[in-house]
Design a protein around this motif. Structure first.
Motif, PDB file in Angstrom:
ATOM      1  N   GLY A 186       0.820  -1.203   0.000  1.00  0.00           N
ATOM      2  CA  GLY A 186       0.000   0.000   0.000  1.00  0.00           C
ATOM      3  C   GLY A 186       0.850   1.247   0.000  1.00  0.00           C
ATOM      4  N   GLY A 187       0.253   2.346   0.420  1.00  0.00           N
ATOM      5  CA  GLY A 187       0.958   3.623   0.419  1.00  0.00           C
ATOM      6  C   GLY A 187       0.679   4.401   1.689  1.00  0.00           C
ATOM      7  N   LEU A 188       1.645   5.224   2.084  1.00  0.00           N
ATOM      8  CA  LEU A 188       1.491   6.113   3.233  1.00  0.00           C
ATOM      9  C   LEU A 188       2.160   7.446   2.939  1.00  0.00           C
ATOM     10  CD1 LEU A 188       4.532   5.982   4.520  1.00  0.00           C
ATOM     11  CD2 LEU A 188       3.678   3.965   5.700  1.00  0.00           C
ATOM     12  N   GLN A 189       1.935   8.411   3.818  1.00  0.00           N
ATOM     13  CA  GLN A 189       2.578   9.708   3.697  1.00  0.00           C
ATOM     14  C   GLN A 189       3.863   9.643   4.517  1.00  0.00           C
ATOM     15  OE1 GLN A 189       3.936  12.480   4.507  1.00  0.00           O
ATOM     16  NE2 GLN A 189       2.763  14.310   4.034  1.00  0.00           N
ATOM     17  N   PRO A 190       5.027   9.565   3.861  1.00  0.00           N
ATOM     18  CA  PRO A 190       6.258   9.239   4.582  1.00  0.00           C
ATOM     19  C   PRO A 190       6.683  10.268   5.619  1.00  0.00           C
ATOM     20  CG  PRO A 190       6.737   9.845   2.309  1.00  0.00           C
ATOM     21  CD  PRO A 190       5.254   9.687   2.408  1.00  0.00           C
ATOM     22  N   ALA A 191       6.473  11.567   5.349  1.00  0.00           N
ATOM     23  CA  ALA A 191       6.855  12.580   6.337  1.00  0.00           C
ATOM     24  C   ALA A 191       5.947  12.521   7.566  1.00  0.00           C
ATOM     25  CB  ALA A 191       6.814  13.974   5.707  1.00  0.00           C
ATOM     26  N   LYS A 192       4.658  12.243   7.343  1.00  0.00           N
ATOM     27  CA  LYS A 192       3.756  12.057   8.488  1.00  0.00           C
ATOM     28  C   LYS A 192       4.134  10.809   9.276  1.00  0.00           C
ATOM     29  CE  LYS A 192      -0.463  14.364   6.798  1.00  0.00           C
ATOM     30  NZ  LYS A 192      -1.906  14.169   6.519  1.00  0.00           N
ATOM     31  N   PHE A 193       4.502   9.740   8.558  1.00  0.00           N
ATOM     32  CA  PHE A 193       4.925   8.511   9.236  1.00  0.00           C
ATOM     33  C   PHE A 193       6.124   8.796  10.130  1.00  0.00           C
ATOM     34  CE2 PHE A 193       7.352   4.310   8.633  1.00  0.00           C
ATOM     35  CZ  PHE A 193       6.899   3.815   9.841  1.00  0.00           C
ATOM     36  N   HIS A 194       7.118   9.505   9.600  1.00  0.00           N
ATOM     37  CA  HIS A 194       8.294   9.798  10.420  1.00  0.00           C
ATOM     38  C   HIS A 194       7.927  10.675  11.616  1.00  0.00           C
ATOM     39  CE1 HIS A 194      11.917  11.815  11.838  1.00  0.00           C
ATOM     40  NE2 HIS A 194      12.505  10.668  11.549  1.00  0.00           N
ATOM     41  N   ALA A 195       7.116  11.709  11.376  1.00  0.00           N
ATOM     42  CA  ALA A 195       6.733  12.604  12.480  1.00  0.00           C
ATOM     43  C   ALA A 195       6.002  11.845  13.580  1.00  0.00           C
ATOM     44  CB  ALA A 195       5.864  13.741  11.946  1.00  0.00           C
ATOM     45  N   GLU A 196       5.138  10.928  13.200  1.00  0.00           N
ATOM     46  CA  GLU A 196       4.403  10.137  14.184  1.00  0.00           C
ATOM     47  C   GLU A 196       5.315   9.142  14.897  1.00  0.00           C
ATOM     48  OE1 GLU A 196       0.315   9.821  14.632  1.00  0.00           O
ATOM     49  OE2 GLU A 196       1.487  11.630  14.969  1.00  0.00           O
ATOM     50  N   LEU A 197       6.237   8.538  14.148  1.00  0.00           N
ATOM     51  CA  LEU A 197       7.189   7.612  14.764  1.00  0.00           C
ATOM     52  C   LEU A 197       8.082   8.354  15.759  1.00  0.00           C
ATOM     53  CD1 LEU A 197       8.147   4.675  14.772  1.00  0.00           C
ATOM     54  CD2 LEU A 197       9.702   5.249  12.885  1.00  0.00           C
ATOM     55  N   LEU A 198       8.467   9.577  15.413  1.00  0.00           N
ATOM     56  CA  LEU A 198       9.242  10.412  16.331  1.00  0.00           C
ATOM     57  C   LEU A 198       8.432  10.705  17.602  1.00  0.00           C
ATOM     58  CD1 LEU A 198      11.702  12.202  16.994  1.00  0.00           C
ATOM     59  CD2 LEU A 198      10.628  14.017  15.634  1.00  0.00           C
ATOM     60  N   ARG A 199       7.159  11.030  17.413  1.00  0.00           N
ATOM     61  CA  ARG A 199       6.298  11.296  18.577  1.00  0.00           C
ATOM     62  C   ARG A 199       6.248  10.094  19.505  1.00  0.00           C
ATOM     63  NH1 ARG A 199       1.518   9.439  19.663  1.00  0.00           N
ATOM     64  NH2 ARG A 199       1.078   8.734  17.521  1.00  0.00           N
ATOM     65  N   VAL A 200       6.024   8.918  18.924  1.00  0.00           N
ATOM     66  CA  VAL A 200       5.902   7.701  19.732  1.00  0.00           C
ATOM     67  C   VAL A 200       7.225   7.402  20.442  1.00  0.00           C
ATOM     68  CG1 VAL A 200       5.531   5.203  19.608  1.00  0.00           C
ATOM     69  CG2 VAL A 200       4.055   6.739  18.294  1.00  0.00           C
ATOM     70  N   ALA A 201       8.342   7.575  19.740  1.00  0.00           N
ATOM     71  CA  ALA A 201       9.654   7.299  20.345  1.00  0.00           C
ATOM     72  C   ALA A 201       9.935   8.252  21.503  1.00  0.00           C
ATOM     73  CB  ALA A 201      10.745   7.400  19.279  1.00  0.00           C
ATOM     74  N   LEU A 202       9.637   9.531  21.321  1.00  0.00           N
ATOM     75  CA  LEU A 202       9.854  10.506  22.384  1.00  0.00           C
ATOM     76  C   LEU A 202       8.985  10.192  23.597  1.00  0.00           C
ATOM     77  CD1 LEU A 202      10.042  13.796  20.280  1.00  0.00           C
ATOM     78  CD2 LEU A 202      11.941  12.711  21.497  1.00  0.00           C
ATOM     79  N   GLU A 203       7.731   9.816  23.344  1.00  0.00           N
ATOM     80  CA  GLU A 203       6.828   9.467  24.450  1.00  0.00           C
ATOM     81  C   GLU A 203       7.322   8.242  25.216  1.00  0.00           C
ATOM     82  OE1 GLU A 203       3.073   9.006  22.546  1.00  0.00           O
ATOM     83  OE2 GLU A 203       2.660  11.169  22.422  1.00  0.00           O
ATOM     84  N   ALA A 204       8.044   7.352  24.513  1.00  0.00           N
ATOM     85  CA  ALA A 204       8.564   6.139  25.155  1.00  0.00           C
ATOM     86  C   ALA A 204       9.852   6.410  25.929  1.00  0.00           C
ATOM     87  CB  ALA A 204       8.813   5.059  24.106  1.00  0.00           C
ATOM     88  N   GLY A 205      10.385   7.626  25.810  1.00  0.00           N
ATOM     89  CA  GLY A 205      11.587   7.970  26.561  1.00  0.00           C
ATOM     90  C   GLY A 205      12.860   8.028  25.750  1.00  0.00           C
ATOM     91  N   VAL A 206      12.772   7.839  24.433  1.00  0.00           N
ATOM     92  CA  VAL A 206      13.961   7.966  23.590  1.00  0.00           C
ATOM     93  C   VAL A 206      14.366   9.441  23.528  1.00  0.00           C
ATOM     94  CG1 VAL A 206      14.926   7.599  21.288  1.00  0.00           C
ATOM     95  CG2 VAL A 206      13.235   5.981  22.210  1.00  0.00           C
ATOM     96  N   GLU A 207      15.621   9.723  23.768  1.00  0.00           N
ATOM     97  CA  GLU A 207      16.124  11.078  23.582  1.00  0.00           C
ATOM     98  C   GLU A 207      16.604  11.213  22.143  1.00  0.00           C
ATOM     99  OE1 GLU A 207      18.080  13.235  26.638  1.00  0.00           O
ATOM    100  OE2 GLU A 207      18.182  11.469  27.939  1.00  0.00           O
ATOM    101  N   VAL A 208      16.236  12.294  21.493  1.00  0.00           N
ATOM    102  CA  VAL A 208      16.587  12.508  20.090  1.00  0.00           C
ATOM    103  C   VAL A 208      17.232  13.886  19.976  1.00  0.00           C
ATOM    104  CG1 VAL A 208      15.768  12.543  17.706  1.00  0.00           C
ATOM    105  CG2 VAL A 208      14.608  11.092  19.399  1.00  0.00           C
ATOM    106  N   ARG A 209      18.356  13.956  19.292  1.00  0.00           N
ATOM    107  CA  ARG A 209      19.055  15.219  19.118  1.00  0.00           C
ATOM    108  C   ARG A 209      19.305  15.478  17.637  1.00  0.00           C
ATOM    109  NH1 ARG A 209      17.660  14.993  23.572  1.00  0.00           N
ATOM    110  NH2 ARG A 209      18.809  15.452  25.512  1.00  0.00           N
TER     111      ARG A 209
END
Length: 438
Positions: A186-209
């Motif tokens: 199928g297909g997805l919106q890749p920039a939205k996918f990344h933004a959402e994956l970043l949100r989930v990772a940050l909420e889980a405690g991943v530090e991102v710089r």
């Protein structure tokens, strides 16, 4: 000097950024120590970080750009999970058992991605639309039909051949000589996918710089000293996920990963009736040329996005955009007067083995080499690499976890050989077109 476009009518930033603009992360000091330092904050790095953080590890993802600014927000958003090598070549290189495991793992990787989207409530305009692959000639059609039959029988994937007489039910063109459909893509919106994956990772405690380019990694025997442009970190383990944006900070990996430009153009909004004629099933699309094109409807089904390999290695030449538009019109003559709104490129990472890879060198684990299919492979390979770091004995090892790819001879980071490679593949495609009676 290549021709450039002094005043382009189109934007050179990704179409995806209109709905999901990149946002710099707040500046924070680096943690002094972490369990795992991950180099790269794209799909692979964030997926690995998410798995590790939920297992209780302290994790930092380090990116030299804004997270997602590379291929994770520049790709076509097609959940293909392609393997570039055919079955016979895989067997010849890796043997029958690993080949069968590699082919089966593609199904697992797509299912993993779809499960991730559903369970994490990731809003990225995902649609399991299916993919149509167009055949250039009768031989290609027979090959696609055999592959579809094999997918159905061996992996239980809904796949079938589409004869030319039925082609317009799937794609409004007479350019192809039939094709095949598989419904697990199928297909997805890749920039939205990344933004959402970043949100989930940050909420889980991943530090991102962001803006924290890694310049050196030193194995101290008891861990690692990671030097970045933003400071130093002590890490117990290191995972590298840089793929097509690997730089000279890791010269060993750079000799193995060749960055290739992949370019996509976006049309203006098309009349509803025309979209219904050209893409009646709203499927993702591919074809059988060596330098084949991939294309799809935009998530709102109002535009066509059309992509392929870009033979340029620097600057922003206009010819790759014109080349894509000429081929778009060859497939869909109705679009001869269409205006383009966007044309952009991103780097995919190719290597000599041409399959995704997990491996270890000097204690550093690598998850890389997605060969233009990172939407599926990067989250899966990143997560599998995280399991490797954790020593998870309850999970079956990935079929992609084995020796590193070989270095490319005489290559040190600048793909000087790409014009010749592109010329050779174009020659093969011209022969294919002639055999197909074009």
């Amino acid at each position: 000097m290549p021709e450039t476009n002094p005043a382009p009518a189109h934007k050179t930033t990704p179409f995806w950024w209109e709905a999901a603009p990149l946002r710099p992360l707040p500046e924070k000091p680096l943690p002094a120590t972490v369990d795992v330092a991950i180099i790269g904050a794209g799909y692979a790095g964030l997926s690995a970080g998410l798995h590790l953080a939920r297992a209780g590890r302290s994790v930092v993802c380090l990116d030299k750009m804004n997270p997602g600014e590379g291929a994770s927000s520049r790709n076509g958003g097609i959940t293909s999970g392609n393997i570039r090598l055919d079955h016979a070549t895989l067997v010849r290189r890796f043997g029958e058992p690993r080949t069968m495991a590699i082919e089966a793992e593609g199904k697992k990787a797509r299912e993993f991605l779809y499960h991730l989207l559903a369970t994490e409530n990731i809003a990225c305009d995902f649609s399991l639309s299916g993919r149509f692959s167009g055949a250039l000639g009768p031989d290609d059609y027979e090959s696609l039909a055999r592959t579809a039959e094999k997918l159905q029988k061996t992996l239980g994937i809904e796949a079938y051949a589409v004869p030319q007489s039925e082609q317009r039910n799937y794609l409004g063109t007479d350019f192809y000589r039939g094709g095949s459909v598989r419904m697990d893509i199928g297909g997805l919106q890749p920039a939205k996918f990344h933004a959402e994956l970043l949100r989930v990772a940050l909420e889980a405690g991943v530090e991102v710089r962001s803006g924290a380019a890694v310049t050196a990694v030193e194995n101290t025997g008891s861990g690692f000293q990671v030097t970045t442009e933003a400071g130093r970190i002590s890490a117990r383990q290191v995972l590298a996920c840089t793929n097509g944006y690997t730089d000279n900070s890791d010269r060993w990996l750079r000799r193995r990963m060749v960055p290739i430009r992949s370019r996509i153009i976006a049309t203006e909004e098309l009349p509803e009736g025309l979209m219904a004629t050209l893409m009646p099933k709203l499927m993702m699309c591919s074809e059988t040329r060596n330098l084949g094109f991939y294309y799809r409807p935009s998530p709102d089904n109002k535009r066509i996005l059309f992509g392929g390999r870009d033979g340029s290695t620097s600057g922003e030449p206009i010819e790759p955009t014109l080349h894509l538009k000429r081929n778009l019109i060859e497939i869909f003559p109705e679009l001869k007067d269409v205006t383009l709104t966007h044309s952009w490129f991103g780097h995919v990472a190719m290597h000599r083995d041409m399959i995704p890879r997990i491996f270890e060198r000097d204690g550093v684990v690598y998850a890389t080499g997605f060969c233009g299919s990172g939407v599926v492979w990067a989250p899966w390979i990143g997560t599998q690499a995280a399991r490797k770091l954790m020593g998870d004995k309850d999970v079956e090892p990935s079929a992609f976890d084995f020796r590193p790819p070989s270095a490319v001879p005489f290559y040190t980071g600048k793909p000087w050989f790409m014009p010749g490679v592109m010329a050779w593949y174009r020659h093969l495609d011209r022969k294919l077109m002639r055999r197909a009676g074009r």
